[in-house]
Design a protein around this motif. Structure first.
Motif, PDB file in Angstrom:
ATOM      1  N   MET A 122      44.904  42.392  49.728  1.00  0.00           N
ATOM      2  CA  MET A 122      44.495  42.271  51.676  1.00  0.00           C
ATOM      3  C   MET A 122      43.916  41.165  51.530  1.00  0.00           C
ATOM      4  O   MET A 122      44.408  40.410  50.572  1.00  0.00           O
ATOM      5  CB  MET A 122      42.958  43.101  51.197  1.00  0.00           C
ATOM      6  CG  MET A 122      41.852  42.422  50.171  1.00  0.00           C
ATOM      7  SD  MET A 122      40.061  43.548  49.802  1.00  0.00           S
ATOM      8  CE  MET A 122      41.737  44.131  48.456  1.00  0.00           C
ATOM      9  N   LYS A 123      43.080  40.716  52.791  1.00  0.00           N
ATOM     10  CA  LYS A 123      42.964  39.560  53.094  1.00  0.00           C
ATOM     11  C   LYS A 123      41.664  38.999  52.924  1.00  0.00           C
ATOM     12  O   LYS A 123      40.608  39.481  52.863  1.00  0.00           O
ATOM     13  CB  LYS A 123      42.801  39.405  55.167  1.00  0.00           C
ATOM     14  CG  LYS A 123      43.190  38.040  55.677  1.00  0.00           C
ATOM     15  CD  LYS A 123      42.689  38.880  57.302  1.00  0.00           C
ATOM     16  CE  LYS A 123      42.508  37.143  57.717  1.00  0.00           C
ATOM     17  NZ  LYS A 123      40.746  36.449  57.875  1.00  0.00           N
ATOM     18  N   THR A 124      41.653  37.745  52.135  1.00  0.00           N
ATOM     19  CA  THR A 124      40.644  37.159  51.924  1.00  0.00           C
ATOM     20  C   THR A 124      39.964  35.503  51.997  1.00  0.00           C
ATOM     21  O   THR A 124      40.519  35.298  53.335  1.00  0.00           O
ATOM     22  CB  THR A 124      40.743  37.240  49.944  1.00  0.00           C
ATOM     23  OG1 THR A 124      41.892  36.752  49.720  1.00  0.00           O
ATOM     24  CG2 THR A 124      40.852  38.545  49.616  1.00  0.00           C
ATOM     25  N   ALA A 125      38.697  35.177  51.325  1.00  0.00           N
ATOM     26  CA  ALA A 125      38.482  34.172  52.255  1.00  0.00           C
ATOM     27  C   ALA A 125      37.668  33.083  50.868  1.00  0.00           C
ATOM     28  O   ALA A 125      37.423  33.866  49.936  1.00  0.00           O
ATOM     29  CB  ALA A 125      37.930  34.173  53.560  1.00  0.00           C
ATOM     30  N   PRO A 126      37.063  31.721  51.471  1.00  0.00           N
ATOM     31  CA  PRO A 126      36.692  31.351  50.311  1.00  0.00           C
ATOM     32  C   PRO A 126      34.725  32.593  50.200  1.00  0.00           C
ATOM     33  O   PRO A 126      34.823  32.480  51.081  1.00  0.00           O
ATOM     34  CB  PRO A 126      35.903  29.983  50.623  1.00  0.00           C
ATOM     35  CG  PRO A 126      37.438  29.483  51.803  1.00  0.00           C
ATOM     36  CD  PRO A 126      37.633  30.704  51.723  1.00  0.00           C
ATOM     37  N   GLY A 127      34.440  32.557  49.078  1.00  0.00           N
ATOM     38  CA  GLY A 127      33.251  33.738  48.727  1.00  0.00           C
ATOM     39  C   GLY A 127      33.788  34.840  48.064  1.00  0.00           C
ATOM     40  O   GLY A 127      32.924  36.009  47.804  1.00  0.00           O
TER      41      GLY A 127
END
Length: 613
Positions: free
Chosen positions: A53-58
């Motif tokens: 899946m799409k992820t991000a900082p945190g």
């Protein structure tokens, strides 16, 4: 969706309620039907499902650690990119965007890369004066509030004809991008990137311009389908009114623009090949076409319905016993057969259909009820104490052939969001079919069932009244080494041999994006063999985090739950195959339910009986 949605989480559970892991996507990933699409599938053929899946900082993986591989290395995980400005308040309008593959068994991060395409200039995800065709057609307008840029879909497809690829997708109101990735040998690599805005003037194989509303822009739907539309042995992506070929080039576009409902199967067995039934929304831009029936191979329109305004709902299924072919209906009116003949009154719901009764026709599923169409016989279901998802769409958490007798099960969440219930039909049938998960188009359809606007899974062959039996034997290919066992709860991936041809493999084989092996021993990359295939696999359902335990339940109307106890999270819960957001006003998301060894043993016994019969 406006406003802050809260922290997104995915939880992995076994069928007995044991919590395996939690992936916390953090505050820089939004929750909602349009934003975070996850895939669960065995992408590398090792017998274990991956979660992507799409992820991000945190974002924290299932071990509780922040992401640290590839482009995530050294990121500032304390920084918030949540907008506090005007109409974009609560949205994620800046900051790094990643795509991550996690281990299905542990939730641990396996690989993280930068997400493509990035947001870039947000306005280009809406229509642009001078680029639109005809000139002046602004369609949905530009994207001043970061709406179109954050519309995502996801697909699983066998682009090489043998192994599944991941296809995250961004945009469908105007600019549209499909990004094909392979997970092989511990590496996440790009196969191709289809982007309507990448090369001005570029054309699809049908000669239509990509960056045009008469070509490939503004053609996407709120869902996606995938399968071999042209019989060349490779899967294509049916992206609403356009289809992308296995090599990442546009195959064709009907030019009929965006729509809300999309169905893909052998809807008319009297015609060669597969068909698409789509409900169209942009009637003011497409000449007043409110729904259409087309040849999936080349986009030829077989027939259409005309109506003005937004036609926002429609469905299809083999509803009427004794008829050949599926029936189609929508807000434009009429219950049509494949020849566009009106064959009855319009059903009272248009959300889902499900194989539930003794015969080959499907029942209607709506809210938490299953009923035969019209005066059709059979025992349905009224799931007392359960609730549906996605507001007026009234979707179940999941429908799929989980137990493998070709009829489908349905998963609902309880009213208190403290348990998930799996209901199965108790009606015997005399029809003998391969499990629906044998069919790759059905399996991929389950994989994307909960992407954006939920759509019922549909097979790549005609299943319905007057179908030809027995079916053609599925073409199964296995990867790995060693003999194929019958079930099992661990060990090395298996390859071909007698087990692969006799249909006896269960317990750990990957069956869909919502089903993937945990502790299994078999690795069918194209379709599982056996009487059933979801034992020891992941089934995306959902809830918040930790604790309440309840007893198994029996439905009051013909369906029974399959679990003897249910242990799931209390608090913020929600619709199956979604990610739980903290905002009680947002669409609730979350949990992956992992079917365990107890069910595996049951399915192995059924497979043995089927093989001997």
């Amino acid at each position: 969706m406006s406003g802050y949605t809260g922290t997104c989480i995915l939880d992995g559970y076994k069928l007995d309620g044991t919590k395996m892991w939690r992936i916390d996507l953090g505050k820089n990933i939004r929750a909602g039907a349009h934003y975070t699409q996850f895939l669960v599938y065995d992408f590398d053929g090792d017998g274990m499902a991956e979660v992507a899946m799409k992820t991000a900082p945190g974002t924290k993986d299932g071990t509780g650690a922040f992401l640290k591989t590839g482009d995530a290395a050294g990121a500032d995980n304390t920084k918030s990119y949540v907008s506090t400005s005007g109409a974009t308040t609560g949205k994620i309008t800046s900051g790094p965007e990643w795509y991550t593959v996690f281990a299905g068994k542990t939730g641990a991060e396996l690989a993280t890369i930068n997400y493509l395409p990035g947001r870039g200039a947000v306005a280009v995800w809406g229509a642009i004066q001078g680029i639109a065709s005809p000139a002046g057609d602004l369609g949905w307008g530009d994207d001043t509030v970061c709406n179109f840029v954050d519309r995502h879909l996801a697909s699983v497809a066998y682009l090489d004809g043998e192994r599944p690829s991941l296809i995250p997708c961004r945009g469908y109101y105007w600019r549209s991008a499909l990004w094909a990735l392979d997970w092989r040998d511990g590496k996440l690599t790009q196969r191709w990137l289809f982007d309507t805005a990448a090369v001005p003037g570029a054309k699809g194989k049908d000669g239509k311009i990509l960056q045009s509303s008469q070509g490939y822009e503004s053609q996407g739907s709120h869902s996606v389908r995938q399968g071999d539309v042209d019989g060349d042995g490779f899967d294509e992506i049916v992206y609403g009114s356009m289809t992308v070929d296995q090599d990442g080039q546009g195959l064709y576009s009907t030019g009929l623009r965006h729509g809300d409902a999309l169905h893909f199967s052998d809807l008319d067995p009297n015609r060669p090949g597969l068909e698409v039934w789509m409900v169209d929304e942009q009637t003011s831009e497409n000449g007043g076409i409110a729904s259409h029936f087309q040849d999936a191979k080349d986009g030829t329109i077989i027939w259409e319905d005309m109506k003005s305004g937004d036609n926002g709902r429609g469905c299809t299924g083999p509803l009427i016993a004794g008829t050949t072919g599926w029936q189609m209906w929508s807000g434009a009116g009429g219950l049509w057969d494949a020849s566009h003949k009106n064959v009855g009154s319009v059903p009272g719901s248009d959300n889902f259909t499900i194989w539930w009764g003794a015969e080959l026709n499907r029942f209607l599923e709506n809210g938490t009820s299953i009923t035969p169409y019209g005066s059709g016989g059979g025992t349905g279901l009224s799931a007392s104490g359960c609730t549906s998802n996605n507001g007026s769409k009234s979707d179940p958490a999941l429908t799929a052939d989980i137990f493998g007798d070709w009829r489908e099960e349905v998963v609902y969440r309880t009213n208190g969001n403290d348990a998930l219930r799996i209901y199965t039909t108790t009606t015997p049938t005399t029809h003998r079919l391969y499990t629906l998960m044998h069919d790759p188009i059905y399996r991929m359809s389950v994989a994307t069932e909960n992407v954006a606007y939920n759509q019922p899974p549909e097979p790549g062959i005609y299943i319905g009244p007057n179908m030809t039996l027995p079916e053609t034997k599925p073409n199964i290919k296995y990867y790995g080494t060693g003999p194929i066992p019958i079930g099992g709860t661990g060990g090395t991936p298996a390859t071909g041999g007698a087990g692969g041809t006799t249909g006896g493999v269960v317990g750990g084989s990957v069956t869909s994006s919502d089903t993937g092996g945990i502790g299994g021993t078999v690795t069918p990359d194209t379709s599982p063999a056996g009487g059933s295939t979801t034992a020891s696999n992941t089934t995306a359902t959902e809830t918040g985090g930790g604790g309440a335990t309840g007893n198994g339940n029996t439905s009051p109307s013909g369906g029974t739950t399959t679990t003897s106890s249910e242990t799931h999270a209390a608090g913020q819960a929600g619709c199956g195959c979604r990610l739980a957001g903290g905002d009680s006003n947002a669409t609730p998301w979350g949990v992956i339910l992992v079917l365990g060894a107890m069910l595996a043993a049951r399915l192995r016994r059924r497979a043995e009986r089927q093989r001997r019969s």
